[in-house]
Scaffold this motif. Structure first.
Motif, PDB file in Angstrom:
ATOM      1  N   ALA A  34       0.818  -1.213   0.000  1.00 33.74           N
ATOM      2  CA  ALA A  34       0.000   0.000   0.000  1.00 33.74           C
ATOM      3  C   ALA A  34       0.851   1.263   0.000  1.00 33.74           C
ATOM      4  O   ALA A  34       0.541   2.236  -0.683  1.00 33.74           O
ATOM      5  N   VAL A  35       1.949   1.248   0.760  1.00 38.66           N
ATOM      6  CA  VAL A  35       2.778   2.450   0.918  1.00 38.66           C
ATOM      7  C   VAL A  35       3.714   2.672  -0.272  1.00 38.66           C
ATOM      8  O   VAL A  35       3.980   3.799  -0.679  1.00 38.66           O
ATOM      9  N   VAL A  36       4.227   1.572  -0.827  1.00 39.35           N
ATOM     10  CA  VAL A  36       5.176   1.601  -1.949  1.00 39.35           C
ATOM     11  C   VAL A  36       6.421   2.428  -1.596  1.00 39.35           C
ATOM     12  O   VAL A  36       6.907   3.223  -2.398  1.00 39.35           O
ATOM     13  N   GLN A  37       6.905   2.289  -0.393  1.00 41.03           N
ATOM     14  CA  GLN A  37       8.156   2.908   0.056  1.00 41.03           C
ATOM     15  C   GLN A  37       8.677   2.017   1.183  1.00 41.03           C
ATOM     16  O   GLN A  37       8.253   2.121   2.327  1.00 41.03           O
ATOM     17  N   TYR A  38       9.634   1.136   0.809  1.00 39.89           N
ATOM     18  CA  TYR A  38      10.035   0.077   1.732  1.00 39.89           C
ATOM     19  C   TYR A  38      10.672   0.611   3.005  1.00 39.89           C
ATOM     20  O   TYR A  38      10.461   0.055   4.083  1.00 39.89           O
ATOM     21  N   ASP A  39      11.462   1.676   2.909  1.00 44.28           N
ATOM     22  CA  ASP A  39      12.099   2.215   4.111  1.00 44.28           C
ATOM     23  C   ASP A  39      11.064   2.668   5.137  1.00 44.28           C
ATOM     24  O   ASP A  39      11.234   2.461   6.340  1.00 44.28           O
ATOM     25  N   LEU A  40       9.975   3.285   4.667  1.00 44.36           N
ATOM     26  CA  LEU A  40       8.913   3.706   5.569  1.00 44.36           C
ATOM     27  C   LEU A  40       8.135   2.502   6.100  1.00 44.36           C
ATOM     28  O   LEU A  40       7.752   2.466   7.272  1.00 44.36           O
ATOM     29  N   SER A  41       7.901   1.528   5.243  1.00 43.24           N
ATOM     30  CA  SER A  41       7.180   0.327   5.663  1.00 43.24           C
ATOM     31  C   SER A  41       7.966  -0.422   6.733  1.00 43.24           C
ATOM     32  O   SER A  41       7.409  -0.878   7.736  1.00 43.24           O
ATOM     33  N   LEU A  42       9.280  -0.532   6.521  1.00 42.34           N
ATOM     34  CA  LEU A  42      10.126  -1.228   7.498  1.00 42.34           C
ATOM     35  C   LEU A  42      10.235  -0.420   8.793  1.00 42.34           C
ATOM     36  O   LEU A  42      10.326  -0.991   9.874  1.00 42.34           O
ATOM     37  N   MET A  43      10.198   0.908   8.670  1.00 42.59           N
ATOM     38  CA  MET A  43      10.196   1.758   9.866  1.00 42.59           C
ATOM     39  C   MET A  43       9.021   1.406  10.774  1.00 42.59           C
ATOM     40  O   MET A  43       9.194   1.174  11.977  1.00 42.59           O
ATOM     41  N   PHE A  44       7.829   1.369  10.198  1.00 40.53           N
ATOM     42  CA  PHE A  44       6.635   1.049  10.978  1.00 40.53           C
ATOM     43  C   PHE A  44       6.731  -0.355  11.557  1.00 40.53           C
ATOM     44  O   PHE A  44       6.423  -0.585  12.730  1.00 40.53           O
ATOM     45  N   SER A  45       7.192  -1.293  10.761  1.00 43.14           N
ATOM     46  CA  SER A  45       7.266  -2.688  11.190  1.00 43.14           C
ATOM     47  C   SER A  45       8.305  -2.882  12.299  1.00 43.14           C
ATOM     48  O   SER A  45       8.064  -3.608  13.260  1.00 43.14           O
ATOM     49  N   MET A 103      19.273   0.305   7.089  1.00 44.98           N
ATOM     50  CA  MET A 103      19.258   1.712   7.431  1.00 44.98           C
ATOM     51  C   MET A 103      18.599   2.464   6.268  1.00 44.98           C
ATOM     52  O   MET A 103      18.797   2.089   5.110  1.00 44.98           O
ATOM     53  N   PRO A 104      17.810   3.491   6.540  1.00 42.45           N
ATOM     54  CA  PRO A 104      17.143   4.215   5.448  1.00 42.45           C
ATOM     55  C   PRO A 104      18.143   5.005   4.604  1.00 42.45           C
ATOM     56  O   PRO A 104      19.164   5.483   5.112  1.00 42.45           O
ATOM     57  N   ARG A 105      17.844   5.149   3.329  1.00 37.72           N
ATOM     58  CA  ARG A 105      18.689   5.937   2.443  1.00 37.72           C
ATOM     59  C   ARG A 105      18.568   7.418   2.787  1.00 37.72           C
ATOM     60  O   ARG A 105      17.548   7.872   3.277  1.00 37.72           O
ATOM     61  N   THR A 106      19.621   8.164   2.500  1.00 39.56           N
ATOM     62  CA  THR A 106      19.643   9.591   2.822  1.00 39.56           C
ATOM     63  C   THR A 106      18.495  10.336   2.156  1.00 39.56           C
ATOM     64  O   THR A 106      17.841  11.187   2.781  1.00 39.56           O
ATOM     65  N   TYR A 123      15.456   2.574  13.106  1.00 36.30           N
ATOM     66  CA  TYR A 123      16.712   2.025  12.599  1.00 36.30           C
ATOM     67  C   TYR A 123      17.860   2.179  13.589  1.00 36.30           C
ATOM     68  O   TYR A 123      19.016   1.919  13.235  1.00 36.30           O
ATOM     69  N   SER A 124      17.563   2.589  14.804  1.00 40.11           N
ATOM     70  CA  SER A 124      18.580   2.625  15.858  1.00 40.11           C
ATOM     71  C   SER A 124      18.106   1.792  17.043  1.00 40.11           C
ATOM     72  O   SER A 124      18.445   0.614  17.157  1.00 40.11           O
ATOM     73  N   PHE A 125      17.283   2.375  17.900  1.00 44.81           N
ATOM     74  CA  PHE A 125      16.846   1.690  19.119  1.00 44.81           C
ATOM     75  C   PHE A 125      16.034   0.423  18.828  1.00 44.81           C
ATOM     76  O   PHE A 125      16.286  -0.635  19.408  1.00 44.81           O
ATOM     77  N   SER A 126      15.054   0.519  17.937  1.00 48.20           N
ATOM     78  CA  SER A 126      14.175  -0.636  17.682  1.00 48.20           C
ATOM     79  C   SER A 126      14.941  -1.793  17.065  1.00 48.20           C
ATOM     80  O   SER A 126      14.809  -2.947  17.493  1.00 48.20           O
ATOM     81  N   GLU A 127      15.753  -1.491  16.056  1.00 53.07           N
ATOM     82  CA  GLU A 127      16.536  -2.543  15.403  1.00 53.07           C
ATOM     83  C   GLU A 127      17.518  -3.184  16.378  1.00 53.07           C
ATOM     84  O   GLU A 127      17.629  -4.417  16.446  1.00 53.07           O
ATOM     85  N   SER A 210      25.483   4.068  17.112  1.00 49.60           N
ATOM     86  CA  SER A 210      26.235   4.070  15.856  1.00 49.60           C
ATOM     87  C   SER A 210      25.306   4.311  14.664  1.00 49.60           C
ATOM     88  O   SER A 210      25.601   5.143  13.792  1.00 49.60           O
ATOM     89  N   ASN A 211      24.191   3.591  14.608  1.00 47.24           N
ATOM     90  CA  ASN A 211      23.245   3.786  13.519  1.00 47.24           C
ATOM     91  C   ASN A 211      22.678   5.203  13.524  1.00 47.24           C
ATOM     92  O   ASN A 211      22.515   5.834  12.472  1.00 47.24           O
ATOM     93  N   LEU A 212      22.367   5.712  14.713  1.00 46.42           N
ATOM     94  CA  LEU A 212      21.846   7.073  14.831  1.00 46.42           C
ATOM     95  C   LEU A 212      22.883   8.078  14.342  1.00 46.42           C
ATOM     96  O   LEU A 212      22.541   9.054  13.653  1.00 46.42           O
ATOM     97  N   PHE A 213      24.139   7.846  14.668  1.00 44.62           N
ATOM     98  CA  PHE A 213      25.222   8.724  14.220  1.00 44.62           C
ATOM     99  C   PHE A 213      25.280   8.783  12.693  1.00 44.62           C
ATOM    100  O   PHE A 213      25.379   9.877  12.097  1.00 44.62           O
ATOM    101  N   PHE A 214      25.210   7.637  12.035  1.00 43.93           N
ATOM    102  CA  PHE A 214      25.291   7.609  10.573  1.00 43.93           C
ATOM    103  C   PHE A 214      24.087   8.291   9.928  1.00 43.93           C
ATOM    104  O   PHE A 214      24.234   8.998   8.918  1.00 43.93           O
ATOM    105  N   MET A 215      22.893   8.083  10.496  1.00 39.58           N
ATOM    106  CA  MET A 215      21.708   8.705   9.915  1.00 39.58           C
ATOM    107  C   MET A 215      21.733  10.226  10.061  1.00 39.58           C
ATOM    108  O   MET A 215      21.419  10.951   9.116  1.00 39.58           O
ATOM    109  N   ILE A 216      22.113  10.692  11.239  1.00 36.79           N
ATOM    110  CA  ILE A 216      22.183  12.146  11.448  1.00 36.79           C
ATOM    111  C   ILE A 216      23.291  12.759  10.590  1.00 36.79           C
ATOM    112  O   ILE A 216      23.116  13.828   9.993  1.00 36.79           O
ATOM    113  N   ALA A 217      24.437  12.074  10.510  1.00 35.34           N
ATOM    114  CA  ALA A 217      25.552  12.572   9.690  1.00 35.34           C
ATOM    115  C   ALA A 217      25.154  12.683   8.217  1.00 35.34           C
ATOM    116  O   ALA A 217      25.597  13.603   7.514  1.00 35.34           O
ATOM    117  N   SER A 218      24.302  11.769   7.753  1.00 35.88           N
ATOM    118  CA  SER A 218      23.891  11.803   6.340  1.00 35.88           C
ATOM    119  C   SER A 218      22.994  13.000   6.038  1.00 35.88           C
ATOM    120  O   SER A 218      22.839  13.383   4.865  1.00 35.88           O
TER     121      SER A 218
END
Length: 220
Positions: A34-45, A103-106, A123-127, A210-218
């Motif tokens: 339904a969403v057709v955006q895997y990064d967002l779908s995986l976020m919710f999941s 991890m989600p794309r920039t 993609y940080s705490f939950s994963e 670490s994951n949070l660092f990479f996402m914020i840095a991007s």
């Protein structure tokens, strides 16, 4: 960690926890229809799966939190070591190995600003929470007596393989093998940190940070 391990988790709890982990990427694919955006779908999941897994294993999470709290200095040291190890390994894997990291794309982080907080948490705490709890459940029935190294390696290989099978959106054999290597080393580090600190909280903090660092840095 002590030289022996006594199973404290029931087989039902272990199986249900593994089932939650397995269903998380499957749910993401269903939502993505339904969403057709895997990064967002995986976020919710991921956020939903982690919430359910933590609530279901609340006593286990509390035990490890208390161990970390009562050994605060060790927790800080191992969390810092974890952050450094995961940051270096993820950087090497992204830059040179070209594997697929969960991890989600920039461009997705930039484009979907309304969902950015949810993605940063997912993609940080939950994963990290899901990997740590699943790793604990997978090794809980095993007797550790003088077999710490074998248990660490077995945990890293088994959880790394399962993670690769479940979350890898690729059919390229080389990409699969490289990503498998990344996940196995990642899960082996988590298992080693748990063995040394007697709690999965330092590994959780280090990996999530670490994951949070990479996402914020991007985004900078």
């Amino acid at each position: 960690m002590t030289n022996t391990s006594i199973t404290t988790l029931s087989k039902k709890r272990i199986l249900i926890t593994l089932a939650i982990f397995i269903c998380t990427p499957l749910l993401a694919h269903v939502i993505n229809i339904a969403v057709v955006q895997y990064d967002l779908s995986l976020m919710f999941s991921l956020n939903l799966g982690a919430a359910v897994m933590i609530m279901y294993n609340w006593n286990l999470f509390g035990i490890h939190y208390n161990r970390a709290k009562y050994n605060f200095i060790d927790t800080c040291i191992y969390s810092f070591i974890a952050f450094v190890l995961f940051t270096l390994w993820t950087y090497i894997s992204n830059r040179y190995l070209k594997c697929i990291v969960i991890m989600p794309r920039t461009e997705v982080l930039v484009r979907y600003g309304y969902a950015r907080i949810g993605m940063l948490i997912a993609y940080s705490f939950s994963e990290a929470s899901m990997l740590c709890i699943v790793g604990k459940c997978a090794t809980d029935p095993l007797t550790i007596h003088h077999r710490e190294l074998q248990i660490i390696l077995l945990s890293g290989i088994s959880i790394g393989l399962l993670t690769t099978i479940l979350f890898l959106p690729s059919k390229n054999l080389l990409t699969i093998l490289i990503t498998l290597l990344y996940n196995v080393v990642l899960c082996t580090i988590l298992s080693y940190l748990y063995n040394q600190s007697n709690s999965f909280i330092p590994g959780l903090i280090g990996f999530a940070g670490s994951n949070l660092f990479f996402m914020i840095a991007s985004l900078l």
